[in-house]
Design a protein around this motif. Structure first.
Motif, mmCIF file in Angstrom:
data_model
loop_
_atom_site.group_PDB
_atom_site.id
_atom_site.type_symbol
_atom_site.label_atom_id
_atom_site.label_comp_id
_atom_site.label_asym_id
_atom_site.label_seq_id
_atom_site.Cartn_x
_atom_site.Cartn_y
_atom_site.Cartn_z
ATOM 1 N N ASN A 225 37.714 26.149 44.658
ATOM 2 C CA ASN A 225 38.710 25.042 44.843
ATOM 3 C C ASN A 225 39.692 25.347 46.130
ATOM 4 O O ASN A 225 39.573 26.559 46.886
ATOM 5 C CB ASN A 225 39.489 24.897 43.666
ATOM 6 N N ALA A 226 40.465 24.491 46.643
ATOM 7 C CA ALA A 226 40.974 24.576 47.816
ATOM 8 C C ALA A 226 42.094 25.694 48.015
ATOM 9 O O ALA A 226 42.094 26.483 49.003
ATOM 10 C CB ALA A 226 41.824 23.344 48.103
ATOM 11 N N VAL A 227 42.816 25.805 46.851
ATOM 12 C CA VAL A 227 43.689 27.242 46.829
ATOM 13 C C VAL A 227 42.947 28.291 46.823
ATOM 14 O O VAL A 227 43.295 29.354 47.624
ATOM 15 C CB VAL A 227 44.407 27.096 45.423
ATOM 16 N N GLU A 228 41.821 28.642 46.244
ATOM 17 C CA GLU A 228 41.109 29.717 46.200
ATOM 18 C C GLU A 228 40.623 30.223 47.809
ATOM 19 O O GLU A 228 40.536 31.108 48.436
ATOM 20 C CB GLU A 228 39.880 29.931 45.299
ATOM 21 N N ARG A 229 40.150 28.827 48.299
ATOM 22 C CA ARG A 229 39.566 28.878 49.826
ATOM 23 C C ARG A 229 40.795 29.472 50.616
ATOM 24 O O ARG A 229 40.516 30.460 51.604
ATOM 25 C CB ARG A 229 39.234 27.802 50.367
ATOM 26 N N LEU A 230 42.079 29.194 50.389
ATOM 27 C CA LEU A 230 43.267 29.393 51.225
ATOM 28 C C LEU A 230 43.479 30.943 51.100
ATOM 29 O O LEU A 230 43.946 31.527 52.140
ATOM 30 C CB LEU A 230 44.451 28.560 50.932
ATOM 31 N N LEU A 231 43.220 31.354 49.846
ATOM 32 C CA LEU A 231 43.932 32.820 49.715
ATOM 33 C C LEU A 231 43.037 33.824 49.878
ATOM 34 O O LEU A 231 43.174 34.794 50.543
ATOM 35 C CB LEU A 231 44.158 32.866 48.136
ATOM 36 N N ILE A 232 41.693 33.610 49.677
ATOM 37 C CA ILE A 232 40.650 34.492 49.745
ATOM 38 C C ILE A 232 39.698 34.182 51.027
ATOM 39 O O ILE A 232 38.760 35.020 51.294
ATOM 40 C CB ILE A 232 39.830 34.896 48.488
ATOM 41 N N GLY A 233 39.537 33.042 51.125
ATOM 42 C CA GLY A 233 38.562 32.385 52.587
ATOM 43 C C GLY A 233 37.165 32.149 51.676
ATOM 44 O O GLY A 233 36.911 32.462 50.619
ATOM 45 N N ASN B 20 42.303 43.517 38.251
ATOM 46 C CA ASN B 20 43.577 43.188 37.834
ATOM 47 C C ASN B 20 43.667 43.253 36.146
ATOM 48 O O ASN B 20 44.670 43.073 35.487
ATOM 49 C CB ASN B 20 43.703 41.721 38.090
ATOM 50 N N VAL B 21 42.426 43.918 35.631
ATOM 51 C CA VAL B 21 42.567 43.907 34.113
ATOM 52 C C VAL B 21 43.121 45.322 33.790
ATOM 53 O O VAL B 21 42.782 46.465 34.301
ATOM 54 C CB VAL B 21 41.177 43.973 33.558
ATOM 55 N N SER B 22 44.254 45.185 33.004
ATOM 56 C CA SER B 22 45.099 46.639 33.138
ATOM 57 C C SER B 22 44.153 47.627 32.420
ATOM 58 O O SER B 22 44.395 48.741 32.827
ATOM 59 C CB SER B 22 46.541 46.447 32.298
ATOM 60 N N SER B 23 43.635 47.412 31.271
ATOM 61 C CA SER B 23 42.742 48.217 30.575
ATOM 62 C C SER B 23 41.139 47.895 30.897
ATOM 63 O O SER B 23 40.492 46.963 30.097
ATOM 64 C CB SER B 23 42.912 48.198 29.023
ATOM 65 N N PHE B 24 40.876 48.432 31.771
ATOM 66 C CA PHE B 24 39.309 48.143 32.327
ATOM 67 C C PHE B 24 38.441 48.494 31.211
ATOM 68 O O PHE B 24 38.183 49.616 30.863
ATOM 69 C CB PHE B 24 38.968 49.019 33.808
ATOM 70 N N ASP B 25 37.494 47.365 30.991
ATOM 71 C CA ASP B 25 36.583 47.803 29.760
ATOM 72 C C ASP B 25 35.194 47.531 30.207
ATOM 73 O O ASP B 25 35.002 46.545 30.573
ATOM 74 C CB ASP B 25 37.047 46.894 28.761
ATOM 75 N N SER B 26 34.512 48.619 30.256
ATOM 76 C CA SER B 26 32.922 48.490 30.536
ATOM 77 C C SER B 26 32.326 47.511 29.905
ATOM 78 O O SER B 26 31.362 46.730 30.152
ATOM 79 C CB SER B 26 32.545 49.836 30.709
ATOM 80 N N ALA B 27 32.780 47.097 28.685
ATOM 81 C CA ALA B 27 32.068 46.347 27.673
ATOM 82 C C ALA B 27 32.222 44.613 28.402
ATOM 83 O O ALA B 27 31.446 43.867 28.031
ATOM 84 C CB ALA B 27 32.756 46.415 26.122
ATOM 85 N N MET B 28 33.394 44.554 29.020
ATOM 86 C CA MET B 28 33.576 43.326 29.743
ATOM 87 C C MET B 28 32.486 43.068 30.657
ATOM 88 O O MET B 28 31.935 41.941 30.940
ATOM 89 C CB MET B 28 35.244 43.287 30.128
ATOM 90 N N VAL B 29 32.436 44.030 31.480
ATOM 91 C CA VAL B 29 31.398 43.916 32.528
ATOM 92 C C VAL B 29 29.901 43.892 32.044
ATOM 93 O O VAL B 29 29.239 42.777 32.355
ATOM 94 C CB VAL B 29 31.161 45.192 33.426
ATOM 95 N N GLU B 30 29.708 44.518 30.829
ATOM 96 C CA GLU B 30 28.220 44.433 30.210
ATOM 97 C C GLU B 30 28.018 42.840 29.962
ATOM 98 O O GLU B 30 26.958 42.276 29.916
ATOM 99 C CB GLU B 30 28.070 45.257 29.261
ATOM 100 N N ASP C 41 31.857 39.815 41.177
ATOM 101 C CA ASP C 41 32.985 40.296 42.105
ATOM 102 C C ASP C 41 33.819 41.389 41.402
ATOM 103 O O ASP C 41 34.414 40.846 40.456
ATOM 104 C CB ASP C 41 33.755 38.895 42.522
ATOM 105 N N THR C 42 33.561 42.466 41.941
ATOM 106 C CA THR C 42 34.396 43.418 41.195
ATOM 107 C C THR C 42 35.929 43.699 41.434
ATOM 108 O O THR C 42 36.418 43.991 40.554
ATOM 109 C CB THR C 42 33.963 44.955 41.498
ATOM 110 N N ARG C 43 36.207 42.843 42.184
ATOM 111 C CA ARG C 43 37.641 42.515 42.458
ATOM 112 C C ARG C 43 38.316 41.896 41.418
ATOM 113 O O ARG C 43 39.569 42.002 41.074
ATOM 114 C CB ARG C 43 38.190 41.870 43.542
#
Length: 169
Positions: free
Chosen positions: A118-126, A49-59, A43-45
């Protein structure tokens, strides 16, 4: 004439529910002599929220998921299903699992766990599962039980049930 599925998709997200769906999907694919597609969507979303997007993190996330997906393929093959493949995609899980991937790969059955949130995540993003059951152009089987059709314990308090990487021998 009985319905026979030829191209089955199961979404893998690391949850207990996804593991139940995977295990049932292997059995359905074997009975139908079908190809089983395993799909993990990063999930690219989550990276917005990562302030300094790091491609190493995605890798790093991708490498970890590749190893996990290879374990799922190995389990399917040990169970007697040779016609299995996996892919890792990037984007919104709802649309990739429910619409884009099935259309691109001519999927005729999607098998998915009841919920991976979890229940909170379902409520917030479906619920991804709820969305897929509404938009998919093929059959969707929502897995709520184990291989014996017994109600599953739907929580992550049983880590021994999750797919674990095999020790190198």
């Amino acid at each position: 004439m009985l319905q026979q599925y030829k191209r089955i998709l199961v979404a893998i997200d690391g949850s207990y529910e996804a593991e139940l769906a995977f295990r049932k999907a292997v059995e359905v694919a074997k009975r139908n002599h079908a190809h089983l597609f395993l799909l993990h969507v990063i999930d690219t979303r989550a990276f917005q929220n990562v302030s300094s997007f790091d491609s190493a993190m995605v890798e790093q996330v991708t490498d970890t998921q590749k190893q996990t997906m290879k374990e799922y393929v190995s389990i399917a093959k040990r169970s007697g299903l040779d016609d299995v493949s996996y892919e890792i995609e990037y984007g919104a899980p709802k649309t990739l699992i429910g619409r884009d991937y099935p259309q691109a790969h001519d999927i005729d059955l999607i098998m998915i766990g009841a919920t991976g949130l979890n229940a909170v995540e379902r409520l917030l993003i479906g619920s991804v599962t709820e969305y897929i059951t509404r938009v998919a152009n093929c059959d969707v089987l929502v897995v709520r039980t184990d291989l014996d059709n017994k109600p599953a314990l739907i929580d992550d308090k049983h880590p021994e049930s999750h797919i674990q990487p095999e020790n190198d021998k």
